[in-house]
Design a protein around this motif. Structure first.
Motif, PDB file in Angstrom:
ATOM      1  N   MET A   1      -9.116  -1.214   7.106  1.00 38.45           N
ATOM      2  CA  MET A   1      -8.193  -0.909   6.003  1.00 38.45           C
ATOM      3  C   MET A   1      -7.158  -2.014   5.841  1.00 38.45           C
ATOM      4  O   MET A   1      -6.879  -2.464   4.723  1.00 38.45           O
ATOM      5  CB  MET A   1      -7.462   0.420   6.268  1.00 38.45           C
ATOM      6  N   LEU A   2      -6.584  -2.433   6.952  1.00 33.75           N
ATOM      7  CA  LEU A   2      -5.556  -3.484   6.888  1.00 33.75           C
ATOM      8  C   LEU A   2      -6.159  -4.804   6.399  1.00 33.75           C
ATOM      9  O   LEU A   2      -5.542  -5.528   5.620  1.00 33.75           O
ATOM     10  CB  LEU A   2      -4.901  -3.659   8.266  1.00 33.75           C
ATOM     11  N   THR A   3      -7.393  -5.101   6.838  1.00 34.21           N
ATOM     12  CA  THR A   3      -8.058  -6.336   6.394  1.00 34.21           C
ATOM     13  C   THR A   3      -8.313  -6.282   4.889  1.00 34.21           C
ATOM     14  O   THR A   3      -8.093  -7.269   4.158  1.00 34.21           O
ATOM     15  CB  THR A   3      -9.404  -6.511   7.143  1.00 34.21           C
ATOM     16  N   GLY A   4      -8.768  -5.126   4.409  1.00 32.47           N
ATOM     17  CA  GLY A   4      -9.032  -4.973   2.973  1.00 32.47           C
ATOM     18  C   GLY A   4      -7.769  -5.162   2.151  1.00 32.47           C
ATOM     19  O   GLY A   4      -7.782  -5.807   1.096  1.00 32.47           O
ATOM     20  N   GLU A   5      -6.669  -4.603   2.645  1.00 33.90           N
ATOM     21  CA  GLU A   5      -5.399  -4.741   1.922  1.00 33.90           C
ATOM     22  C   GLU A   5      -4.987  -6.212   1.863  1.00 33.90           C
ATOM     23  O   GLU A   5      -4.511  -6.694   0.823  1.00 33.90           O
ATOM     24  CB  GLU A   5      -4.326  -3.915   2.635  1.00 33.90           C
ATOM     25  N   ALA A   6      -5.186  -6.931   2.981  1.00 35.23           N
ATOM     26  CA  ALA A   6      -4.850  -8.363   3.014  1.00 35.23           C
ATOM     27  C   ALA A   6      -5.703  -9.129   2.007  1.00 35.23           C
ATOM     28  O   ALA A   6      -5.209 -10.028   1.298  1.00 35.23           O
ATOM     29  CB  ALA A   6      -5.065  -8.911   4.419  1.00 35.23           C
TER      30      ALA A   6
END
Lengths: 55, 564
Positions: free
Chosen positions: B515-520
């Motif tokens: 999730m955090l990677t996708g947001e980045a």
């Protein structure tokens, strides 16, 4: 052990209750997507007709 | 507005929530208050889903958009039926079977508490800002058109909305939405009939359609593929599908609607009703806007539709030239439209071709004159980006619609604001209670206790919405930023639910970091590229799924996760 990249519809997604019309859910889904196709074709014809008429 | 318009408006906006409260009476358990005791029929869910999605701005901005930009915006919705089919086949039975109150509750069962908490937080931040704007946006338009105090408008509408949402819970919200959506449909049909009836003598409905089409206002489909073009067939079908999957599949304000269904079949039908009705409805709204454009071929519009902006430029140097240019351009266009109409009826191809060219040239001329007016206003304000499309339809309605119809149209717009706001309040309260309060603060309360906390949370979120709306005027570009930022989050939620539904190997930590990677990845796209925002939905969701698969190798499932 599960395959690293396996993809499948989960068991919980299968529902035995049939739709009230058209027999099966797959036919209902196909009808909805068919409706979308009809809309796109109508909109495209609508656009094309008015563009062509005046060019 | 006349006294009759006021009566029509007040009666409409009070009677509808009263009906909702009456139909939804008896919300005395948490399950009934938050999920209507899973008793809703498909048509009520379908209309409620449409009503929650359709804010007031949908009606006033979409018609204005067609006036300015034509009907190509309809392509934005082409992915919706595809998304509805996918969700009906997957998310609906999964959420129903798991017996959850919120979509994010499912994430803990499938992954872990931190993934659920992150998704809940994303939703609360995004919707918490959005709920205030849903109230504020129509109020600011009303303040400009009628001179109403925007703070009083948000206070009255917000209070009414908070009252029926807090008292009746989701049953009241859903039944209110049903009636509100019916009034909205009736109002739209009435608006189309009225605008056609107001056309000058000699201009039939068919003539009006041709005149709109001749300058591209009826161009609904653009098959040219361009990643930087916001609205074309491909961005609508692909980007729109991902966007709608994220919104309807991962946003609690929508998920809660179909969780309240009597059965999986009823919930599926509710979504599929939306799939069938939504695109034609948007086409219809845009078509009304195109007809308003034709009306203004024969009745002179103002240079700028926003009256405060118009007043601001009237005393400025250069205004007389702009107004004179606009007056001449409008007169030329009127004559060109009449000539085209006459040539079409004579079936004279040479005259038709010539009159089309002069009509189009006249349209370019008046567009240029309007742009000069916009530039003048932007110069006086010292910043670019002026847009008055929100004021086109209401300016037209208030100036030309008959007595009584004006009141009904204003009621439709305020109803739309309330239905969007009430759905959001209800879902914010549900997530606050189920995903935060019950999960992390008090997990051993009675049903009566959680019902009370749910009512308090609904009221508190309502107060927050009204207070946020009071200050929204001073936020300026932040309001736009909030709307834009909202669209950054759905792909991440969509990605994590996709991992949850389809990729059994991926467990808690992998999903969380994905999730955090996708947001980045989405933020990188927004900062470093010119890719149109609809594509963020595809990019973000795909990155989350790929990252989840990759991280599942780095964080192999162990212990509790593996047993799951």
């Amino acid at each position: 052990m599960a395959k690293p990249f396996s993809f499948k519809l989960p068991e919980e997604a299968h529902d035995p209750e049939p739709p009230p019309f058209l027999g099966t859910w797959n036919v209902v889904y196909a009808a909805v997507l068919g409706w979308l196709l009809v809309l796109i074709l109508v909109f495209a014809a609508f656009t094309r007709y008015f563009s062509r008429f005046y060019l | 507005m006349t006294l009759i318009d006021w009566i029509v408006m007040i009666v409409t906006i009070i009677a509808i929530p009263s009906f909702g409260l009456w139909k939804g009476r008896g919300s005395n358990t948490t399950s009934h208050y938050l999920l209507a005791g899973k008793s809703m029929p498909w048509y009520a869910m379908g209309l409620s889903i449409m009503a929650t999605q359709a804010s007031a701005i949908t009606f006033i901005a979409t018609t204005g958009q067609a006036y300015v930009d034509g009907m190509r915006f309809v392509q934005f919705y082409l992915g919706l039926p595809i998304a509805m089919v996918i969700l009906a086949a997957t998310a609906v039975p999964i959420f129903h079977r798991s017996g959850v109150y919120t979509a994010y509750e499912y994430l803990e069962r499938r992954f872990d508490a931190k993934t659920r908490a992150l998704a809940s937080l994303v939703f609360l931040v995004q919707r918490g800002a959005g709920v205030g704007i849903a109230l504020y946006a129509p109020a600011i338009v009303m303040s400009v058109i009628f001179g109403w105090n925007d703070q009083v408008t948000t206070l009255i509408i917000g209070t009414l909305c908070v009252l029926y949402t807090t008292m009746g819970g989701i049953p009241a919200v859903t039944w209110t939405d049903v009636l509100q959506m019916s009034i909205i449909f009736a109002g739209l049909i009435l608006a189309l009939f009225t605008v056609v009836a107001l056309m000058p003598r000699g201009v039939s409905f068919t003539d009006a359609v041709y005149l709109a089409g001749a300058v591209g206002k009826l161009n609904a489909i653009d098959t040219h593929f361009d990643m930087n073009n916001r609205y074309n067939l491909w961005s609508g079908l692909l980007g729109g599908t991902f966007l709608m999957l994220g919104y309807f599949g991962c946003d609690q304000s929508q998920v809660q609607r179909y969780l309240s269904g009597k059965s999986v079949a009823e919930s599926r039908l509710g979504l599929l009703f939306n799939a069938v009705a939504k695109v034609p409805m948007q086409f219809f709204i845009l078509f009304v806007g195109a007809m308003v454009f034709v009306f203004y071929l024969f009745a002179q519009p103002p240079v700028l539709f926003e009256t405060t902006a118009m007043k601001a430029i009237q005393g400025q140097p250069g205004f007389t030239e702009v107004q004179t240019h606009f007056d001449q351009a409008w007169k030329s266009r009127e004559q060109a439209a009449e000539a085209l109409n006459a040539a079409r009826k004579l079936d004279d191809k040479a005259a038709l071709a010539a009159s089309v060219q002069s009509y189009r040239a006249a349209q370019r001329e008046i567009d240029g004159a309007r742009k000069d007016g916009i530039k003048l206003y932007e110069k006086t304000q010292g910043h670019p980006g002026f847009n008055d499309t929100n004021y086109v339809f209401l300016t037209f309605v208030t100036k030309y619609f008959p007595v009584g119809v004006i009141g009904l149209v204003i009621a439709v717009i305020l109803n739309a604001a309330m239905s969007a706001c009430s759905g959001e309040l209800n879902s914010l309260a549900t997530v606050s209670v189920m995903d935060i309060y019950k999960r992390f603060i008090q997990d051993a309360g009675t049903d009566t206790h959680y019902l009370l906390v749910s009512r308090i949370c609904t009221a508190l979120w309502g107060v927050w919405a009204v207070v946020f709306a009071q200050f929204a005027k001073n936020l300026g570009s932040l309001v736009e930023a909030v709307n834009l930022v909202g669209s950054y989050f759905y792909p991440v939620l969509l990605g994590v639910f996709t991992l949850g539904f389809f990729f059994k190997r991926v467990k808690g930590s992998a999903a969380f970091w994905a999730m955090l990677t996708g947001e980045a990845a989405i933020i990188a796209c927004a900062v470093f590229t010119n890719v149109a925002f609809l594509w963020y939905n595809v990019i973000g969701a795909v990155v989350v799924v790929l990252a989840g698969l990759l991280f599942s190798v780095i964080f192999p499932p162990t212990g509790y996760n593996q047993q799951q």
